[in-house]
Write an enzyme that holds these catalytic residues in place. Structure first.
Site, PDB file in Angstrom:
ATOM      1  N   ASP A  81      48.318  29.167   7.973  1.00  0.00           N
ATOM      2  CA  ASP A  81      49.539  28.573   8.518  1.00  0.00           C
ATOM      3  C   ASP A  81      49.500  28.484  10.037  1.00  0.00           C
ATOM      4  O   ASP A  81      50.072  27.563  10.628  1.00  0.00           O
ATOM      5  CB  ASP A  81      50.758  29.380   8.069  1.00  0.00           C
ATOM      6  CG  ASP A  81      51.202  28.993   6.666  1.00  0.00           C
ATOM      7  OD1 ASP A  81      50.359  28.497   5.908  1.00  0.00           O
ATOM      8  OD2 ASP A  81      52.378  29.180   6.339  1.00  0.00           O
ATOM      9  N   CYS A 122      46.485  35.367   2.721  1.00  0.00           N
ATOM     10  CA  CYS A 122      47.432  34.703   3.622  1.00  0.00           C
ATOM     11  C   CYS A 122      48.592  34.041   2.888  1.00  0.00           C
ATOM     12  O   CYS A 122      48.694  34.078   1.680  1.00  0.00           O
ATOM     13  CB  CYS A 122      46.680  33.743   4.536  1.00  0.00           C
ATOM     14  SG  CYS A 122      45.707  34.665   5.775  1.00  0.00           S
ATOM     15  N   ASP A 123      49.432  33.391   3.681  1.00  0.00           N
ATOM     16  CA  ASP A 123      50.833  33.145   3.342  1.00  0.00           C
ATOM     17  C   ASP A 123      51.107  32.615   1.937  1.00  0.00           C
ATOM     18  O   ASP A 123      51.864  33.205   1.178  1.00  0.00           O
ATOM     19  CB  ASP A 123      51.438  32.179   4.362  1.00  0.00           C
ATOM     20  CG  ASP A 123      51.580  32.805   5.724  1.00  0.00           C
ATOM     21  OD1 ASP A 123      50.864  33.778   5.996  1.00  0.00           O
ATOM     22  OD2 ASP A 123      52.382  32.307   6.525  1.00  0.00           O
ATOM     23  N   LYS A 124      50.570  31.453   1.584  1.00  0.00           N
ATOM     24  CA  LYS A 124      50.917  30.841   0.294  1.00  0.00           C
ATOM     25  C   LYS A 124      49.956  31.261  -0.794  1.00  0.00           C
ATOM     26  O   LYS A 124      50.238  31.076  -1.986  1.00  0.00           O
ATOM     27  CB  LYS A 124      50.926  29.308   0.423  1.00  0.00           C
ATOM     28  CG  LYS A 124      51.775  28.787   1.571  1.00  0.00           C
ATOM     29  CD  LYS A 124      53.165  29.394   1.596  1.00  0.00           C
ATOM     30  CE  LYS A 124      53.922  29.052   2.857  1.00  0.00           C
ATOM     31  NZ  LYS A 124      53.349  29.592   4.086  1.00  0.00           N
ATOM     32  N   CYS A 195      47.453  38.087  10.039  1.00  0.00           N
ATOM     33  CA  CYS A 195      47.979  38.338  11.387  1.00  0.00           C
ATOM     34  C   CYS A 195      48.772  39.636  11.456  1.00  0.00           C
ATOM     35  O   CYS A 195      49.531  39.967  10.541  1.00  0.00           O
ATOM     36  CB  CYS A 195      48.812  37.157  11.842  1.00  0.00           C
ATOM     37  SG  CYS A 195      47.832  35.658  12.056  1.00  0.00           S
ATOM     38  N   GLU A 448      56.930  25.179   8.266  1.00  0.00           N
ATOM     39  CA  GLU A 448      57.343  26.302   9.104  1.00  0.00           C
ATOM     40  C   GLU A 448      57.480  25.813  10.536  1.00  0.00           C
ATOM     41  O   GLU A 448      56.705  24.972  10.987  1.00  0.00           O
ATOM     42  CB  GLU A 448      56.288  27.417   9.073  1.00  0.00           C
ATOM     43  CG  GLU A 448      56.302  28.229   7.820  1.00  0.00           C
ATOM     44  CD  GLU A 448      55.331  29.394   7.880  1.00  0.00           C
ATOM     45  OE1 GLU A 448      55.409  30.226   6.987  1.00  0.00           O
ATOM     46  OE2 GLU A 448      54.516  29.465   8.805  1.00  0.00           O
ATOM     47  N   SER A 474      58.268  30.679  10.199  1.00  0.00           N
ATOM     48  CA  SER A 474      57.182  31.635  10.020  1.00  0.00           C
ATOM     49  C   SER A 474      57.744  33.043   9.940  1.00  0.00           C
ATOM     50  O   SER A 474      58.821  33.334  10.470  1.00  0.00           O
ATOM     51  CB  SER A 474      56.224  31.534  11.207  1.00  0.00           C
ATOM     52  OG  SER A 474      55.398  32.662  11.300  1.00  0.00           O
TER      53      SER A 474
END
Length: 560
Positions: A81, A122-124, A195, A448, A474
């Protein structure tokens, strides 16, 4: 062993051709006779959080073999992202969640695996894999890649990706030079991992641990720590025990387990994206989790941690302080943790907490209940005539000055328009930046918006300017950033009716979001409303826009 599933594919006279193809993989007869365990590996050379996942996949496979199974690895995609942010790439991030879930389901059903180990970070990718896990309901364990360490950008000065995003605003405000910014970029993200703060990836990895589909330590052990590799080996061994005992995801992901996750979410001050992902995951598990469960539990669960971007601590600090078990143990004092929930350890939450001697080891990082940052949790759900179906704000990262405030609407129909206005100095104290048509369908893709919120903060306006959108933010966002406003503008939601100069009343403690315009005036505006024509050149996004539902229920695909 409960390997009946793969036996349907590999055993018997008529399955001789199938065995021939398995031999072509280099498998021995002994390996074919064992349960087949799919190892879903999202490693790639694009995403820093995933660059090291091959190491963990090797460890998982070693664990599976140690416990008597045959591991077979296959890939999954993942979007970074941070890299996709603030250009057309971000439109593809949220849709990737559905594609990840679909592609894993295809591979697992087509190849008759007996069990699965999921390796996202990570995010998704994390929620996408969890959604697939619920659909398939095979004995499964999730083992994430772990958080990145914070960067060192000066003597005693730590940083992460959000530091860089906010520094862009500082350059725009004239308080930092471009040369200083460029020097910071080289050191803020020092290596592999998700992150370093409590952003979406780490939020979801912590909640996977809380729910019980990942092992203790999954959310917080740093990516570079050898303990992460050992955890991956353990995950490989544990999935074989789950297969033997026939413990499946739907035995673990119950309503009480999800409530545990929401309570921990509030205590940690997790990303607002959890309000998208937990309903989507629980929906795949047959549970009905809407926005309001977050608000109900938020009123009971205190905020115990302020990790970046809300504070100066990082994931590595949370790990040292006792991690998720310590947070759960503290919340259990208020009766907010259901200890009888089953987990992938084969034991209940309560048994795990006893085995781990769970306790706070650093009260500066995890505050005890009596010294909580606030009595309420990190996320609040707002309702009102601007958001009839709800809106989301990370209240733990909102300045006191913005908790109850009237703002003057500055209206934009895209993130790019708003970003230009912010960096050009056109946004002033008291403004509310309203970004329309960035929802799941209207974007399409529900981007985001870390860049505009970080720029607002970096320019010193975080205590005086709000940002309101049907898009999302985010996990690294801080400030009065109110997203997921539903219904979205593209569905004719009231946010489409906001005009330049309107007054919007924000009352986070009161949980209201009100457009200070009469019903009669809004009705007149609706008669004259003309939707902006957005021509999407990408067929994949056009298909997504036709299938996606409201952010209020997690942005899952509509039932066909």
């Amino acid at each position: 062993m409960h390997d009946d599933r793969s036996r349907q594919m590999k055993c018997g006279l008529e399955k001789a051709p199938h065995r021939s193809l398995l031999y072509a993989l280099g498998l021995t007869k002994e390996e074919m006779d064992r349960p087949l365990v799919g190892v879903v590996n999202a490693a790639n050379e694009v995403v820093p959080g995933h660059i090291h996942l091959h190491t963990l996949a090797s460890a998982v496979k070693a664990g599976v073999r140690l416990a008597g199974g045959t591991p077979l690895e296959f890939p999954a995609i993942a979007v970074c992202d941070g890299i996709a942010m603030n250009h057309e790439g971000m439109r593809f991030s949220l849709p990737s969640r559905e594609f990840i879930a679909d592609s894993i389901e295809i591979m697992a059903r087509a190849h008759a695996f007996d069990a699965l180990v999921f390796i996202p970070n990570c995010d998704k990718c994390v929620p996408g894999m969890l959604m697939a896990m619920m659909r398939l309901n095979l004995p499964s364990v999730l083992i994430s890649g772990g958080p990145m360490l914070p960067g060192i950008v000066g003597p005693g000065k730590k940083a992460d990706l959000i530091t860089v995003f906010e520094a862009v605003g500082r350059v725009g405000a004239g308080t930092m030079t471009e040369e200083e910014l460029e020097a910071m970029t080289e050191h803020s993200c020092p290596g592999c991992g998700a992150c370093a703060g409590m952003f979406t990836a780490n939020s979801m990895n912590c909640l996977a641990e809380t729910i019980g589909v990942a092992l203790p330590g999954n959310g917080t052990i740093p990516a570079v720590d050898a303990a992460r590799v050992r955890l991956a080996k353990t995950a490989g061994m544990r999935v074989m025990d789950l297969l033997e005992k026939n413990i499946r995801p739907l035995d673990i992901v119950t309503e009480d387990a999800v409530k545990n996750a929401v309570a921990v979410d509030m205590a940690l001050g997790c990303s607002t994206n959890t309000v998208l992902h937990l309903p989507a995951v629980s929906g795949e598990a047959g549970l009905n989790l809407g926005m309001d469960i977050f608000d109900g539990i938020s009123r009971l669960a205190p905020n115990l941690c302020k990790l970046s971007p809300a504070g100066s601590h990082y994931m590595v600090d949370l790990n040292t302080a006792g991690g998720i078990p310590a947070v759960m143990q503290e919340l259990s004092k208020l009766g907010l943790i259901h200890k009888d929930c089953m987990t992938v350890t084969g034991k209940t939450v309560g048994e795990n907490l006893v085995d781990l001697s769970a306790q706070i080891r650093d009260p500066e990082v995890i505050h005890p209940i009596e010294k909580a940052y606030s009595k309420e949790g990190g996320i609040a759900i707002l309702h009102g005539n601007l958001a009839p179906d709800g809106a989301v704000v990370k209240q733990s990262a909102v300045a006191p000055e913005m908790m109850c405030r009237d703002v003057r609407a500055r209206v934009f129909t895209s993130e790019e328009e708003a970003m230009h206005a912010i960096l050009d100095g056109k946004i002033k104290p008291g403004d509310g930046v309203v970004i329309q048509y960035e929802g799941p369908r209207g974007g399409p893709g529900m981007r985001e918006m870390l860049s505009p919120t970080a720029a607002i903060t970096g320019m010193g306006l975080g205590k005086d300017v709000a940002l309101l959108t049907d898009g999302r933010f985010s996990g690294g966002t801080n400030g009065a950033a109110i997203g997921h406003i539903s219904p979205e503008a593209a569905d004719g939601g009231p946010i489409a009716l906001v005009q330049e100069g309107d007054t919007i009343h924000i009352d986070i403690p009161g949980r209201t979001l009100t457009l200070m315009v009469s019903d009669e005036e809004l009705a007149e505006r609706r008669k004259k409303l003309v939707m902006p024509e957005k021509k999407c050149p990408y067929s994949v996004l056009r298909r997504y826009a036709k299938l996606v539902s409201s952010a209020a229920n997690g942005g899952r695909y509509k039932e066909l």
